[in-house]
Motif scaffolding. Sequence first.
Motif, PDB file in Angstrom:
ATOM      1  N   LYS A 153      38.249  41.719  41.494  1.00 12.80           N
ATOM      2  CA  LYS A 153      39.689  41.437  41.483  1.00 12.80           C
ATOM      3  C   LYS A 153      40.323  41.911  40.173  1.00 12.80           C
ATOM      4  CE  LYS A 153      40.050  37.410  44.531  1.00 12.80           C
ATOM      5  NZ  LYS A 153      40.494  35.999  44.569  1.00 12.80           N
ATOM      6  N   ALA A 154      39.634  41.704  39.063  1.00 10.63           N
ATOM      7  CA  ALA A 154      40.168  42.118  37.763  1.00 10.63           C
ATOM      8  C   ALA A 154      40.334  43.636  37.701  1.00 10.63           C
ATOM      9  CB  ALA A 154      39.253  41.639  36.637  1.00 10.63           C
ATOM     10  N   ILE A 155      39.340  44.361  38.174  1.00  7.92           N
ATOM     11  CA  ILE A 155      39.436  45.827  38.175  1.00  7.92           C
ATOM     12  C   ILE A 155      40.584  46.286  39.068  1.00  7.92           C
ATOM     13  CG2 ILE A 155      38.265  47.941  38.931  1.00  7.92           C
ATOM     14  CD1 ILE A 155      35.652  46.687  37.911  1.00  7.92           C
ATOM     15  N   VAL A 156      40.693  45.686  40.243  1.00 11.42           N
ATOM     16  CA  VAL A 156      41.776  46.048  41.161  1.00 11.42           C
ATOM     17  C   VAL A 156      43.130  45.686  40.550  1.00 11.42           C
ATOM     18  CG1 VAL A 156      42.810  45.508  43.406  1.00 11.42           C
ATOM     19  CG2 VAL A 156      40.361  45.990  43.247  1.00 11.42           C
ATOM     20  N   ALA A 157      43.215  44.530  39.911  1.00 14.81           N
ATOM     21  CA  ALA A 157      44.474  44.123  39.267  1.00 14.81           C
ATOM     22  C   ALA A 157      44.901  45.148  38.219  1.00 14.81           C
ATOM     23  CB  ALA A 157      44.326  42.741  38.636  1.00 14.81           C
ATOM     24  N   MET A 158      43.949  45.615  37.438  1.00 15.25           N
ATOM     25  CA  MET A 158      44.268  46.612  36.406  1.00 15.25           C
ATOM     26  C   MET A 158      44.716  47.933  37.031  1.00 15.25           C
ATOM     27  SD  MET A 158      41.438  45.843  33.465  1.00 15.25           S
ATOM     28  CE  MET A 158      40.232  44.754  34.205  1.00 15.25           C
TER      29      MET A 158
ATOM     30  N   HIS B  10      45.501  36.560  33.299  1.00 17.68           N
ATOM     31  CA  HIS B  10      44.227  36.569  32.564  1.00 17.68           C
ATOM     32  C   HIS B  10      43.469  37.874  32.797  1.00 17.68           C
ATOM     33  CE1 HIS B  10      44.362  32.544  30.960  1.00 17.68           C
ATOM     34  NE2 HIS B  10      44.617  32.042  32.161  1.00 17.68           N
ATOM     35  N   TYR B  11      43.469  38.345  34.036  1.00 19.58           N
ATOM     36  CA  TYR B  11      42.797  39.615  34.335  1.00 19.58           C
ATOM     37  C   TYR B  11      43.416  40.751  33.524  1.00 19.58           C
ATOM     38  CZ  TYR B  11      40.677  37.577  38.610  1.00 19.58           C
ATOM     39  OH  TYR B  11      39.970  36.831  39.508  1.00 19.58           O
ATOM     40  N   LEU B  12      44.737  40.800  33.525  1.00 16.95           N
ATOM     41  CA  LEU B  12      45.436  41.914  32.878  1.00 16.95           C
ATOM     42  C   LEU B  12      45.350  41.859  31.354  1.00 16.95           C
ATOM     43  CD1 LEU B  12      48.575  42.128  35.189  1.00 16.95           C
ATOM     44  CD2 LEU B  12      46.523  43.559  35.243  1.00 16.95           C
ATOM     45  N   SER B  13      45.204  40.667  30.816  1.00 19.15           N
ATOM     46  CA  SER B  13      45.113  40.533  29.359  1.00 19.15           C
ATOM     47  C   SER B  13      43.680  40.706  28.858  1.00 19.15           C
ATOM     48  CB  SER B  13      45.637  39.163  28.926  1.00 19.15           C
ATOM     49  OG  SER B  13      44.755  38.147  29.369  1.00 19.15           O
ATOM     50  N   GLY B  14      42.728  40.733  29.784  1.00 19.45           N
ATOM     51  CA  GLY B  14      41.334  40.892  29.392  1.00 19.45           C
ATOM     52  C   GLY B  14      40.649  39.591  29.011  1.00 19.45           C
TER      53      GLY B  14
ATOM     54  N   GLU C  52      32.661  40.158  30.086  1.00 23.40           N
ATOM     55  CA  GLU C  52      32.278  41.571  30.109  1.00 23.40           C
ATOM     56  C   GLU C  52      31.110  41.845  31.059  1.00 23.40           C
ATOM     57  OE1 GLU C  52      30.992  45.155  27.075  1.00 23.40           O
ATOM     58  OE2 GLU C  52      31.714  43.269  26.249  1.00 23.40           O
ATOM     59  N   LYS C  53      30.134  40.950  31.098  1.00 21.05           N
ATOM     60  CA  LYS C  53      28.981  41.152  31.987  1.00 21.05           C
ATOM     61  C   LYS C  53      29.424  41.227  33.445  1.00 21.05           C
ATOM     62  CE  LYS C  53      25.415  38.946  29.199  1.00 21.05           C
ATOM     63  NZ  LYS C  53      24.442  37.852  29.137  1.00 21.05           N
ATOM     64  N   ILE C  54      30.346  40.366  33.812  1.00 24.58           N
ATOM     65  CA  ILE C  54      30.848  40.352  35.191  1.00 24.58           C
ATOM     66  C   ILE C  54      31.624  41.636  35.473  1.00 24.58           C
ATOM     67  CG2 ILE C  54      32.378  39.157  36.808  1.00 24.58           C
ATOM     68  CD1 ILE C  54      29.737  37.665  36.184  1.00 24.58           C
ATOM     69  N   LEU C  55      32.423  42.070  34.521  1.00 27.76           N
ATOM     70  CA  LEU C  55      33.155  43.332  34.696  1.00 27.76           C
ATOM     71  C   LEU C  55      32.194  44.503  34.837  1.00 27.76           C
ATOM     72  CD1 LEU C  55      36.230  43.074  32.317  1.00 27.76           C
ATOM     73  CD2 LEU C  55      36.231  43.222  34.801  1.00 27.76           C
ATOM     74  N   ASN C  56      31.107  44.476  34.104  1.00 27.94           N
ATOM     75  CA  ASN C  56      30.118  45.552  34.213  1.00 27.94           C
ATOM     76  C   ASN C  56      29.494  45.595  35.605  1.00 27.94           C
ATOM     77  OD1 ASN C  56      30.584  46.400  31.602  1.00 27.94           O
ATOM     78  ND2 ASN C  56      28.899  45.220  30.733  1.00 27.94           N
ATOM     79  N   VAL C  57      29.214  44.435  36.168  1.00 24.15           N
ATOM     80  CA  VAL C  57      28.683  44.384  37.540  1.00 24.15           C
ATOM     81  C   VAL C  57      29.723  44.938  38.510  1.00 24.15           C
ATOM     82  CG1 VAL C  57      27.941  42.846  39.406  1.00 24.15           C
ATOM     83  CG2 VAL C  57      27.097  42.481  37.082  1.00 24.15           C
ATOM     84  N   ALA C  58      30.974  44.543  38.330  1.00 22.84           N
ATOM     85  CA  ALA C  58      32.047  45.028  39.203  1.00 22.84           C
ATOM     86  C   ALA C  58      32.209  46.545  39.088  1.00 22.84           C
ATOM     87  CB  ALA C  58      33.356  44.322  38.869  1.00 22.84           C
ATOM     88  N   LYS C  59      32.034  47.072  37.899  1.00 26.11           N
ATOM     89  CA  LYS C  59      32.137  48.527  37.709  1.00 26.11           C
ATOM     90  C   LYS C  59      31.003  49.256  38.430  1.00 26.11           C
ATOM     91  CE  LYS C  59      34.705  48.206  33.424  1.00 26.11           C
ATOM     92  NZ  LYS C  59      34.677  48.257  31.971  1.00 26.11           N
TER      93      LYS C  59
END
Length: 146
Positions: A10-15, A40-44, A49-56
């Motif tokens: 969701k954070a990646i899609v929001a960005m 919160h997603y847009l502000s980082g 970070e670990k979760i974002l890495n999995v999403a990437k």
Amino acid sequence: MPEHILSGIKAIVAMKLRRKGLLQKEIAKIIKSDRSIVSHYLSGRYPKEKILNVAKIIEEMPPQYGAKFIHSLTDNKELAKNLIKELYGIKLFWDENSCIACGSCLGCAALTLDNFTVGIDEDTCHLCASCIFRCPTNSLKFIKEE
């Protein structure tokens, strides 16, 4: 853990949606989250970070595998469709030249077979990729939406 991975997606899609110029309330509607979470997603500030890495990593998967994975994270098919569509920028495509009209793909309400032609109802299709995996001739695939 699945909800954390879903948050990363969701954070990646929001960005991505923000880069397209969408407002927070529009993004919140698409990713089915509160505006405060979108903030919160847009502000980082969230997720970690670990979760974002999995999403990437999921974002880098071939779309049919990423779609199956995203659908496994949520029972909300509309949310999954929105995330998949925005993450990969894809739609379902039928290749009439390789199709043998066997009907293997018809386990999904979005597909019809009439007179050797497969019809795709894009409104009903949740981009789950089930039909892609069922098709013995690879006549169904995801393609980039233009």
